[in-house]
Motif scaffolding. Structure first.
Motif, PDB file in Angstrom:
ATOM      1  N   ILE C  17       6.361   8.324  -5.828  1.00  0.00           N
ATOM      2  CA  ILE C  17       5.883   7.977  -4.531  1.00  0.00           C
ATOM      3  C   ILE C  17       4.118   8.345  -4.299  1.00  0.00           C
ATOM      4  CG2 ILE C  17       5.964   7.938  -1.863  1.00  0.00           C
ATOM      5  CD1 ILE C  17       8.028   6.086  -3.799  1.00  0.00           C
ATOM      6  N   TYR C  18       4.067   9.605  -4.364  1.00  0.00           N
ATOM      7  CA  TYR C  18       2.753  10.244  -4.305  1.00  0.00           C
ATOM      8  C   TYR C  18       1.666   9.580  -5.564  1.00  0.00           C
ATOM      9  CZ  TYR C  18      -1.136  13.626  -3.805  1.00  0.00           C
ATOM     10  OH  TYR C  18      -2.417  14.042  -3.751  1.00  0.00           O
ATOM     11  N   GLY C  19       2.397   9.624  -6.671  1.00  0.00           N
ATOM     12  CA  GLY C  19       1.366   9.033  -7.703  1.00  0.00           C
ATOM     13  C   GLY C  19       1.338   7.372  -7.331  1.00  0.00           C
ATOM     14  N   HIS C  20       2.136   6.701  -6.783  1.00  0.00           N
ATOM     15  CA  HIS C  20       1.717   5.236  -6.463  1.00  0.00           C
ATOM     16  C   HIS C  20       0.823   5.123  -5.243  1.00  0.00           C
ATOM     17  CE1 HIS C  20       3.246   1.032  -5.293  1.00  0.00           C
ATOM     18  NE2 HIS C  20       2.732   1.405  -4.437  1.00  0.00           N
ATOM     19  N   ARG C  21       1.002   6.072  -4.235  1.00  0.00           N
ATOM     20  CA  ARG C  21      -0.049   6.079  -3.343  1.00  0.00           C
ATOM     21  C   ARG C  21      -1.456   6.471  -3.889  1.00  0.00           C
ATOM     22  NH1 ARG C  21       0.891   3.472   0.729  1.00  0.00           N
ATOM     23  NH2 ARG C  21       2.041   4.265   2.822  1.00  0.00           N
ATOM     24  N   ASP C  91      16.022   1.695 -13.569  1.00  0.00           N
ATOM     25  CA  ASP C  91      17.031   1.522 -12.706  1.00  0.00           C
ATOM     26  C   ASP C  91      16.777   2.267 -11.265  1.00  0.00           C
ATOM     27  OD1 ASP C  91      17.995  -0.541 -14.205  1.00  0.00           O
ATOM     28  OD2 ASP C  91      19.003   0.842 -15.214  1.00  0.00           O
ATOM     29  N   LEU C  92      16.432   3.727 -11.676  1.00  0.00           N
ATOM     30  CA  LEU C  92      16.411   4.639 -10.657  1.00  0.00           C
ATOM     31  C   LEU C  92      15.033   4.440  -9.842  1.00  0.00           C
ATOM     32  CD1 LEU C  92      17.535   7.692 -12.558  1.00  0.00           C
ATOM     33  CD2 LEU C  92      18.822   6.519 -10.738  1.00  0.00           C
ATOM     34  N   ALA C  93      13.948   4.005 -10.407  1.00  0.00           N
ATOM     35  CA  ALA C  93      12.836   3.697  -9.655  1.00  0.00           C
ATOM     36  C   ALA C  93      12.779   2.408  -8.988  1.00  0.00           C
ATOM     37  CB  ALA C  93      11.524   3.846 -10.411  1.00  0.00           C
ATOM     38  N   TYR C  94      13.595   1.344  -9.568  1.00  0.00           N
ATOM     39  CA  TYR C  94      13.122  -0.052  -8.855  1.00  0.00           C
ATOM     40  C   TYR C  94      14.254  -0.349  -8.104  1.00  0.00           C
ATOM     41  CZ  TYR C  94       8.813   0.013 -11.549  1.00  0.00           C
ATOM     42  OH  TYR C  94       7.650   0.006 -12.024  1.00  0.00           O
ATOM     43  N   LEU C  95      15.494   0.106  -8.296  1.00  0.00           N
ATOM     44  CA  LEU C  95      16.866  -0.555  -7.762  1.00  0.00           C
ATOM     45  C   LEU C  95      17.262   0.283  -6.607  1.00  0.00           C
ATOM     46  CD1 LEU C  95      18.519  -1.924 -10.939  1.00  0.00           C
ATOM     47  CD2 LEU C  95      16.768  -3.060  -9.643  1.00  0.00           C
ATOM     48  N   ARG C  96      16.809   1.452  -6.386  1.00  0.00           N
ATOM     49  CA  ARG C  96      17.361   2.315  -5.205  1.00  0.00           C
ATOM     50  C   ARG C  96      16.676   1.579  -3.759  1.00  0.00           C
ATOM     51  NH1 ARG C  96      16.488   7.905  -5.685  1.00  0.00           N
ATOM     52  NH2 ARG C  96      14.755   7.149  -6.839  1.00  0.00           N
ATOM     53  N   ASP C  97      17.292   1.761  -2.731  1.00  0.00           N
ATOM     54  CA  ASP C  97      16.832   1.291  -1.572  1.00  0.00           C
ATOM     55  C   ASP C  97      16.259   2.719  -1.023  1.00  0.00           C
ATOM     56  OD1 ASP C  97      17.597  -1.069  -1.865  1.00  0.00           O
ATOM     57  OD2 ASP C  97      19.248  -1.092  -0.475  1.00  0.00           O
ATOM     58  N   GLY C  98      15.434   2.600   0.102  1.00  0.00           N
ATOM     59  CA  GLY C  98      14.866   3.725   1.003  1.00  0.00           C
ATOM     60  C   GLY C  98      15.684   4.800   1.216  1.00  0.00           C
ATOM     61  N   TRP C  99      16.929   4.526   1.639  1.00  0.00           N
ATOM     62  CA  TRP C  99      17.655   5.757   1.974  1.00  0.00           C
ATOM     63  C   TRP C  99      18.180   6.502   0.805  1.00  0.00           C
ATOM     64  CZ3 TRP C  99      21.523   2.138   5.011  1.00  0.00           C
ATOM     65  CH2 TRP C  99      22.102   1.126   4.026  1.00  0.00           C
ATOM     66  N   ASP C 100      18.146   6.031  -0.448  1.00  0.00           N
ATOM     67  CA  ASP C 100      18.092   6.920  -1.454  1.00  0.00           C
ATOM     68  C   ASP C 100      16.923   7.451  -2.087  1.00  0.00           C
ATOM     69  OD1 ASP C 100      20.758   6.526  -1.855  1.00  0.00           O
ATOM     70  OD2 ASP C 100      20.880   4.558  -2.864  1.00  0.00           O
ATOM     71  N   PHE C 101      16.004   7.271  -1.406  1.00  0.00           N
ATOM     72  CA  PHE C 101      14.723   8.039  -1.862  1.00  0.00           C
ATOM     73  C   PHE C 101      14.638   9.392  -1.312  1.00  0.00           C
ATOM     74  CE2 PHE C 101      13.688   4.357  -4.072  1.00  0.00           C
ATOM     75  CZ  PHE C 101      12.499   4.807  -5.191  1.00  0.00           C
ATOM     76  N   ILE C 256       5.948   0.474   0.766  1.00  0.00           N
ATOM     77  CA  ILE C 256       5.767   0.970  -0.935  1.00  0.00           C
ATOM     78  C   ILE C 256       6.890   0.309  -1.480  1.00  0.00           C
ATOM     79  CG2 ILE C 256       5.853   3.030  -2.062  1.00  0.00           C
ATOM     80  CD1 ILE C 256       4.596   4.794  -0.086  1.00  0.00           C
ATOM     81  N   LEU C 257       7.984   0.589  -1.207  1.00  0.00           N
ATOM     82  CA  LEU C 257       9.049  -0.085  -2.084  1.00  0.00           C
ATOM     83  C   LEU C 257       8.897  -1.404  -2.283  1.00  0.00           C
ATOM     84  CD1 LEU C 257      12.001   2.342  -1.269  1.00  0.00           C
ATOM     85  CD2 LEU C 257      10.450   2.563  -2.967  1.00  0.00           C
ATOM     86  N   ALA C 258       8.698  -2.100  -1.164  1.00  0.00           N
ATOM     87  CA  ALA C 258       8.467  -3.507  -1.211  1.00  0.00           C
ATOM     88  C   ALA C 258       7.516  -4.198  -2.363  1.00  0.00           C
ATOM     89  CB  ALA C 258       8.118  -4.097   0.153  1.00  0.00           C
ATOM     90  N   GLU C 259       6.492  -3.312  -2.439  1.00  0.00           N
ATOM     91  CA  GLU C 259       5.586  -3.513  -3.539  1.00  0.00           C
ATOM     92  C   GLU C 259       6.032  -3.259  -4.925  1.00  0.00           C
ATOM     93  OE1 GLU C 259       1.741  -2.647  -1.379  1.00  0.00           O
ATOM     94  OE2 GLU C 259       1.022  -3.111  -3.461  1.00  0.00           O
ATOM     95  N   LEU C 260       6.391  -1.898  -4.892  1.00  0.00           N
ATOM     96  CA  LEU C 260       6.851  -1.091  -6.082  1.00  0.00           C
ATOM     97  C   LEU C 260       7.835  -2.035  -6.779  1.00  0.00           C
ATOM     98  CD1 LEU C 260       6.495   1.752  -7.828  1.00  0.00           C
ATOM     99  CD2 LEU C 260       8.754   2.200  -6.334  1.00  0.00           C
ATOM    100  N   GLN C 261       8.828  -2.494  -6.077  1.00  0.00           N
ATOM    101  CA  GLN C 261      10.122  -3.259  -6.459  1.00  0.00           C
ATOM    102  C   GLN C 261      10.211  -4.604  -6.645  1.00  0.00           C
ATOM    103  OE1 GLN C 261      13.204  -1.237  -4.139  1.00  0.00           O
ATOM    104  NE2 GLN C 261      12.924   0.678  -5.213  1.00  0.00           N
ATOM    105  N   PHE C 262       8.956  -5.351  -6.124  1.00  0.00           N
ATOM    106  CA  PHE C 262       8.997  -6.781  -6.014  1.00  0.00           C
ATOM    107  C   PHE C 262       9.395  -7.357  -7.231  1.00  0.00           C
ATOM    108  CE2 PHE C 262       6.099 -10.137  -7.282  1.00  0.00           C
ATOM    109  CZ  PHE C 262       6.660 -11.217  -6.425  1.00  0.00           C
ATOM    110  N   ILE C 263       8.796  -7.305  -8.334  1.00  0.00           N
ATOM    111  CA  ILE C 263       9.270  -8.046  -9.725  1.00  0.00           C
ATOM    112  C   ILE C 263      10.765  -7.774  -9.993  1.00  0.00           C
ATOM    113  CG2 ILE C 263       8.857  -8.489 -11.887  1.00  0.00           C
ATOM    114  CD1 ILE C 263       5.955  -7.870 -11.528  1.00  0.00           C
ATOM    115  N   GLN C 264      11.263  -6.545  -9.826  1.00  0.00           N
ATOM    116  CA  GLN C 264      12.736  -6.282 -10.159  1.00  0.00           C
ATOM    117  C   GLN C 264      13.592  -6.938  -9.313  1.00  0.00           C
ATOM    118  OE1 GLN C 264      14.071  -4.774 -12.919  1.00  0.00           O
ATOM    119  NE2 GLN C 264      12.314  -3.859 -14.041  1.00  0.00           N
ATOM    120  N   ARG C 265      13.248  -7.022  -8.138  1.00  0.00           N
ATOM    121  CA  ARG C 265      13.950  -7.665  -6.966  1.00  0.00           C
ATOM    122  C   ARG C 265      13.913  -9.068  -7.097  1.00  0.00           C
ATOM    123  NH1 ARG C 265      17.481  -3.648  -4.925  1.00  0.00           N
ATOM    124  NH2 ARG C 265      16.111  -1.837  -4.379  1.00  0.00           N
TER     125      ARG C 265
END
Lengths: 100, 317, 272
Positions: C17-21, C91-101, C256-265
């Motif tokens: 998340i920090y690297g993403h920022r 899978d761990l980066a792209y398929l977990r929801d916020g509450w699992d982060f 952040i997750l909406a962007e990060l995970q967009f394609i996988q979702r």
């Protein structure tokens, strides 16, 4: 190097020299802008050694580099062209002599 | 020596393929042409970060994310090498930025097109970088030393760019129907703008002749464009995709592919500011620059303060 | 084992998340050289995240099937797990929801201006340096190896952000004010770094994890030394935000997750 147009708000320009591996000379890699030597070295690390190109970095502020005048390059460099004794192949030595 | 002698010495060097170096005498127009071309090239790298940077936060896997980030970072590096080369000609980076931000300097029009799908990261790497490499390889032997050296460095680093782009498309083309559709749609959008990257055709390129004479340019726009088409057709077949040009056909006699007429009206419109993203790109660059002003000022102020302090300390000692 | 996985994920999430920022800065930095420097740092964190995720995925895949179920509250990931498939870093980066982060709240805070980015980096980097120094001795050899590699990187990060705090703090009036505001605004997010969750306590007592609470004094001292040199005042407020480690986040993470995970979702189950 031609005089840089002075722009007092611009960070100074630095020349970067990189030693690519132990035992080799530092070689001019390029230049960059930085406020001081410390930052210039760090920037050089990020800009010029992203692919592990270096083990050592020198930086010098560009304005401190003095260059020879290319129009007198005849006087500067031609005299060396007939001093081939500076090159090891000038010497005629017996073939059986090795490791020299 | 008179100006005429200098001119003659310069011409001889050019003819004998001896690199021109910063402190050598050079005709004013040679200097101007180089500043224009190198800074335009540098601006293209920097503005070129934006369309791809757009997808860094949305890359579909951690590996792709890292590769894309490293690639866009390389573009920053390439811009920096080129600005440095131009600076040896007596212009500062800030002056070049100024020219970019005021619209006086141009950059490659290709970056005024939007990146709307992930496949665009592939198409840009493959087609746009592919076209750029054609130009850049030729420039490694350009007559101005610092420019040629910057290009050698850039070409070394660029080869990974095209490969990563092609790999993205290859992976997608082996995937699902929707992924193949994405790839084709992206190729359709990027093909013609990529051909336009080589610039106007030779009979409409006023600067080409002089640049060829000075060996700043080594091949004409049309020569490079043809070379690009010839190598790209085969690469496209491997992807199982189609290039969007019904006129594209092997010409046995010429030993080259024939291709359709480029839409020059579109080309000139994008060059002159009417592309889909011209405004956005320039706004983004200008904003980054303006937002950064206080940061640059602060760093400089700090370094001056420190110099003052160390002077005082030396005096006191 | 479950806690080891969750602990590893906490480290991974922080780095991702920090690297993403930081990656959001790419192409928008205040000066070209620093754009490149910041992207290098972002790449370091992305690399760290991948190391931790791969380790977490391996640990997870080695669990008996029954233990795997219910570990995550994310539908897509659960489906995959229920099918008996192995999971990987993506899978761990792209398929977990916020509450699992489980990342710290400070890592998801917006970049703001350069001073905000620097203040955030400064607090994090000094913490990371202390943390990875300890984690090198982890009884989990994978964690130890990742920490050892990362320590070299964060040593550089720490120097980079500290120097910037000093430059901005002791620069112009404007930068002085901006730096102070940024240090103040992010201060309430620093406490969470040292607050130990039950998982962290268990991991620390097994010698696999780090006793983060024990790092506070060193951290405070280092941060203060630099702040002094930068002519900055650290806030004395003690009220701290927390929740990230337990999956309770700020509003920012969702975006952040909406962007990060967009394609996988949007295109599930495809290879990219």
């Amino acid at each position: 190097m031609p005089e840089q147009n002075s722009n007092k708000n611009e960070w100074p320009l630095w020349e970067v020299f990189i030693r690519s591996k132990a035992g080799l000379d530092h070689k001019h890699a390029g230049s960059l802008h930085a406020i001081d030597a410390q930052m210039a070295i760090e920037n050089a690390r990020d800009v010029y050694t992203r692919r592990m190109e270096g083990v050592s970095i020198w930086v010098v502020e560009s304005k401190h580099v003095h260059a020879s005048d290319p129009d007198s390059s005849g006087a500067m460099f031609d005299p060396a062209s007939d001093k081939i004794y500076r090159h090891p192949t000038f010497y005629d030595l017996p073939d059986e002599l090795t490791h020299m | 020596m008179t100006v005429r002698d200098f001119q003659q010495a310069f011409d001889e060097k050019i003819d004998r393929e001896i690199a021109i170096e910063p402190r050598d005498w050079m005709p004013d127009n040679y200097r101007k042409t180089l500043i224009r071309q190198i800074s335009q090239h540098a601006h293209s790298e920097i503005v070129g970060m934006l369309p791809e940077g757009n997808w860094i936060t949305r890359a579909p896997s951690l590996r792709r994310k890292a590769v894309l980030l490293a690639k866009v970072q390389d573009e920053a590096g390439h811009g920096l090498y080129l600005y440095s080369a131009a600076e040896t000609l007596g212009i500062t980076r800030d002056e070049m930025y100024e020219q970019l931000h005021t619209g006086k300097a141009k950059y490659s029009s290709i970056f005024n097109y939007p990146t709307t799908s992930w496949a665009d990261m592939g198409a840009i790497g493959w087609l746009v970088d592919g076209a750029a490499i054609m130009n850049q390889v030729a420039l490694c032997r350009t007559s101005y030393g610092p420019y040629a050296r910057a290009m050698v460095r850039i070409c070394k680093e660029e080869s990974f760019h095209q490969r990563q782009g092609y790999e993205i498309l290859l992976q997608m083309s082996k995937g699902t129907e929707i992924q193949r559709k994405m790839v084709q749609e992206s190729i359709n959008r990027w093909w013609w703008p990529s051909l336009m990257m080589f610039g106007p055709s030779d009979d409409n390129s006023p600067n080409t002749e002089q640049s060829m004479r000075w060996r700043v340019k080594r091949f004409t726009n049309d020569e490079l464009r043809q070379r690009f088409v010839d190598v790209t057709v085969e690469q496209c077949n491997i992807l199982g995709m189609k290039l969007p040009d019904p006129a594209l056909k092997w010409n046995e006699e010429r030993g080259h592919y024939d291709f359709g007429e480029i839409n020059w009206e579109e080309f000139w419109n994008v060059v002159n500011g009417n592309g889909p993203c011209n405004k956005e790109r320039l706004d983004a660059r200008t904003k980054a620059w303006e937002d950064g002003q206080w940061v640059r000022d602060a760093a400089l102020a700090y370094s001056e303060k420190r110099k003052e302090r160390s002077k005082k300390e030396t005096k006191a000692a | 084992m479950k806690n080891q996985i969750l602990y590893t994920l906490q480290l991974a999430d922080n780095a991702l998340i920090y690297g993403h920022r930081l990656s959001e800065w790419c192409g928008h930095g205040p000066v070209l050289e620093q754009d490149i420097a910041l992207t290098n740092i972002s790449l370091d964190f992305l690399g760290q995240a991948r190391g931790f995720y791969q380790h977490a995925a391996n640990l997870f895949n080695a669990l008996p099937q029954a233990d795997k179920q219910g570990m995550f509250l994310s539908v897509t990931l659960e489906e995959k797990i229920n099918k008996g498939e192995n999971i990987d870093e993506d899978d761990l980066a792209y398929l977990r929801d916020g509450w699992d982060f489980r990342n710290l709240l400070i890592t998801e805070q917006p970049n703001g201006d350069w001073a905000t980015t620097i203040a955030r980096a400064f607090y994090i980097d000094i913490f990371n340096h202390l943390y990875y120094t300890r984690l090198q001795k982890s009884s989990d050899l994978q964690l130890a190896a990742i920490a050892e590699k990362s320590l070299k990187e964060v040593t550089y990060h720490k120097r980079w952000s500290s120097e910037w705090v000093i430059r901005l703090g002791d620069g112009t009036e404007e930068s002085h004010a901006k730096m102070q505001t940024a240090l103040n605004d992010l201060w309430p997010f620093t406490g969470e770094m040292f607050r130990m969750t039950d998982i962290e306590k268990e991991m620390a007592s097994n010698k696999a994890g780090v006793d983060a609470a024990a790092l506070y004094n060193d951290w405070k001292q280092q941060v203060t030394t630099i702040a002094d040199e930068a002519t900055m005042q650290l806030p004395d407020s003690t009220w701290m935000q927390e929740g990230g480690k337990d999956g309770r986040h700020s509003e920012h993470l969702g975006y952040i997750l909406a962007e990060l995970q967009f394609i996988q979702r949007a295109y599930p189950g495809m290879e990219w």
